[in-house]
Design an enzyme around this catalytic site. Sequence first.
Site, PDB file in Angstrom:
ATOM      1  N   LYS A  77     -10.264  -0.556  10.603  1.00 50.28           N
ATOM      2  CA  LYS A  77     -10.538  -1.753   9.792  1.00 50.28           C
ATOM      3  C   LYS A  77     -10.895  -2.943  10.684  1.00 50.28           C
ATOM      4  O   LYS A  77     -11.227  -4.013  10.201  1.00 50.28           O
ATOM      5  CB  LYS A  77      -9.317  -2.089   8.926  1.00 50.28           C
ATOM      6  CG  LYS A  77      -8.995  -1.029   7.876  1.00 50.28           C
ATOM      7  CD  LYS A  77      -7.904  -1.488   6.972  1.00 50.28           C
ATOM      8  CE  LYS A  77      -7.214  -0.350   6.249  1.00 50.28           C
ATOM      9  NZ  LYS A  77      -7.992   0.278   5.192  1.00 50.28           N
ATOM     10  N   ASP A 104       3.290  -4.278   7.979  1.00 49.66           N
ATOM     11  CA  ASP A 104       2.042  -3.523   7.893  1.00 49.66           C
ATOM     12  C   ASP A 104       0.893  -4.518   8.105  1.00 49.66           C
ATOM     13  O   ASP A 104       0.559  -5.296   7.206  1.00 49.66           O
ATOM     14  CB  ASP A 104       1.971  -2.852   6.510  1.00 49.66           C
ATOM     15  CG  ASP A 104       0.617  -2.201   6.242  1.00 49.66           C
ATOM     16  OD1 ASP A 104      -0.307  -2.334   7.079  1.00 49.66           O
ATOM     17  OD2 ASP A 104       0.482  -1.563   5.183  1.00 49.66           O
ATOM     18  N   HIS A 136       0.877  -1.180   0.000  1.00 49.26           N
ATOM     19  CA  HIS A 136       0.000   0.000   0.000  1.00 49.26           C
ATOM     20  C   HIS A 136       0.919   1.236   0.000  1.00 49.26           C
ATOM     21  O   HIS A 136       2.049   1.177   0.495  1.00 49.26           O
ATOM     22  CB  HIS A 136      -0.823  -0.058   1.291  1.00 49.26           C
ATOM     23  CG  HIS A 136      -1.876   0.987   1.443  1.00 49.26           C
ATOM     24  ND1 HIS A 136      -1.599   2.276   1.834  1.00 49.26           N
ATOM     25  CD2 HIS A 136      -3.220   0.921   1.293  1.00 49.26           C
ATOM     26  CE1 HIS A 136      -2.723   2.953   1.922  1.00 49.26           C
ATOM     27  NE2 HIS A 136      -3.731   2.149   1.588  1.00 49.26           N
ATOM     28  N   CYS A 179      -4.818   2.502  -3.564  1.00 47.49           N
ATOM     29  CA  CYS A 179      -3.567   3.011  -2.966  1.00 47.49           C
ATOM     30  C   CYS A 179      -2.412   2.039  -3.192  1.00 47.49           C
ATOM     31  O   CYS A 179      -1.596   1.803  -2.296  1.00 47.49           O
ATOM     32  CB  CYS A 179      -3.738   3.280  -1.467  1.00 47.49           C
ATOM     33  SG  CYS A 179      -4.983   4.494  -1.093  1.00 47.49           S
ATOM     34  N   GLN A 232      -4.380  -5.143   7.208  1.00 53.46           N
ATOM     35  CA  GLN A 232      -5.403  -6.069   6.701  1.00 53.46           C
ATOM     36  C   GLN A 232      -5.324  -7.431   7.392  1.00 53.46           C
ATOM     37  O   GLN A 232      -6.083  -8.336   7.058  1.00 53.46           O
ATOM     38  CB  GLN A 232      -5.234  -6.256   5.178  1.00 53.46           C
ATOM     39  CG  GLN A 232      -5.378  -4.984   4.374  1.00 53.46           C
ATOM     40  CD  GLN A 232      -6.816  -4.468   4.316  1.00 53.46           C
ATOM     41  OE1 GLN A 232      -7.764  -5.144   4.707  1.00 53.46           O
ATOM     42  NE2 GLN A 232      -6.966  -3.241   3.845  1.00 53.46           N
TER      43      GLN A 232
HETATM   44  C1  LIG Z   1      -2.369  -2.631   3.550  1.00 57.33           C
HETATM   45  C2  LIG Z   1      -2.699  -1.271   4.058  1.00 57.33           C
HETATM   46  N1  LIG Z   1      -1.739  -0.515   4.606  1.00 57.33           N
HETATM   47  C3  LIG Z   1      -1.979   0.708   5.084  1.00 57.33           C
HETATM   48  C4  LIG Z   1      -3.230   1.258   5.027  1.00 57.33           C
HETATM   49  C5  LIG Z   1      -3.455   2.635   5.582  1.00 57.33           C
HETATM   50  O1  LIG Z   1      -4.256   2.609   6.703  1.00 57.33           O
HETATM   51  P1  LIG Z   1      -4.728   3.968   7.413  1.00 57.33           P
HETATM   52  O2  LIG Z   1      -5.246   4.837   6.319  1.00 57.33           O
HETATM   53  O3  LIG Z   1      -5.771   3.524   8.339  1.00 57.33           O
HETATM   54  O4  LIG Z   1      -3.570   4.553   8.070  1.00 57.33           O
HETATM   55  C6  LIG Z   1      -4.275   0.540   4.448  1.00 57.33           C
HETATM   56  C7  LIG Z   1      -5.627   1.114   4.322  1.00 57.33           C
HETATM   57  O5  LIG Z   1      -6.316   0.934   3.338  1.00 57.33           O
HETATM   58  C8  LIG Z   1      -4.004  -0.766   3.958  1.00 57.33           C
HETATM   59  O6  LIG Z   1      -4.962  -1.513   3.386  1.00 57.33           O
END
Ligand SMILES: Cc1ncc(COP(=O)(O)O)c(C=O)c1O
Length: 416
Positions: A236, A210, A133, A374, A213
């Site tokens: 999430k 990260d 992401h 993203c 998910q």
């Molecule tokens: C794999 C992953 N990393 C990071 C993020 C970013 O999360 P946040 O916007 O809650 O900081 C997301 C959100 O869609 C994600 O799916």
Amino acid sequence: MHSAEAKLPVCPGPDWAAVRADFPILTREIQGKPLIYLDSANTSQKPACVIEAVDDFYRRHNANVSRTVHTLGTEATDAYEGARSKLARFLNVRADELVLCSGTTFAINLVAYSWALPRLKAGDTILVSRMEHHANIVPWQLVAEHTGARIKVAELAPDGSLDLAGLYAAMTADVKLLALAHVSNVLGTVNPVREICQEARKRGIVSVVDGSQAAPHRSLDITAIGCDFYAVTGHKMCGPTGTGALWARREHLQAMPPFVGGGDMIKEVSFEGTVFNEGPHKFEAGTPNIAGFVGLGAAVDYLQSIGMAQVEAREGELLAHATEELEKIEGLRIFGQAPGKAAVISFLIQGAHAHDLATLLDLEGVAIRSGQHCAHPLLQSLGVAATCRASLAFYNTHEEVEGFIAALNKARRLLA
Ligand SMILES: Cc1ncc(COP(=O)(O)O)c(C=O)c1O
């Protein structure tokens, strides 16, 4: 059935209809049709207990944290620190190694600015995977720009799993940091982070996982994973927006300078200098999202009351159902078929634009995401401008899967 089998104890599992009824928004109608919410990878829906916990905090306990001796202040501090403890237990880490913050994006930036920026230099390499992401790409690009370090990309196998041999071969002596998603938000791939982080550690590479998910869909044991940093985002996992956390090994937390300065992260301030707070509080400047964390604590309690193994099994069933039905649709291509994947399905239908499909589905009450999720570098490598993404959660139903497929077939007849 064989009589010996009939005597086996039956584990009934939760009453999924009752679980679903915990989510007030799922009774809504969209465009006159019952809402079918298939965008939980974007943000999950919230059960009533989370909404009520936030409401109750503001109605009965609202005060700032760590600053007062009055009763409300103590209650607010206890509630905030209680949420930290609940989340720590959920992730199997120590509460005093868990920095509360606004989400994964902030958590990864904290590692980038506080750990990587002061340490990396020209000649060093940051290893990331193709499936990241932007939140796990852009902070490293900023670090690379400032330090002269470079970024290397580990590629994927055709089914969307990580090419592990390639990843390990890429762990050369110049690699100082590995940044990797536990679960891909586009492909659903679940990476074997425990094995990968152990390989990284053997080579002296610091690992950042990260877990955005992963935390909502899998039982997590961060201590067993053996990474250096692990980031989660609350919204999430049935919690409020603007909540999340970074777990960091104690030695990193102690060595890292604060990222943001202000109140609450200090012990003593004079114009000659400042003595910083210890542990996670050193990184929690300013008034935090107190009510949000109270809600996240309730979300963790809620998920635990269902059981993460039950969540995973339920989502696996829904995924199998949806995948089987999607595969029957002519001209439909699914991106990401790694074994053991999470309940995220990215797809395209030949001749139909992703946004057009998503718009037509919305007219049927079905909420999916369309676009690049993203993850521009991943979509570039897949050779597509956008995909549709249906992401399932334990509160979805098999009837909703059928409704989604019917709506998709209707949209396909109009577009393709
Ligand atoms: C794999 C992953 N990393 C990071 C993020 C970013 O999360 P946040 O916007 O809650 O900081 C997301 C959100 O869609 C994600 O799916």
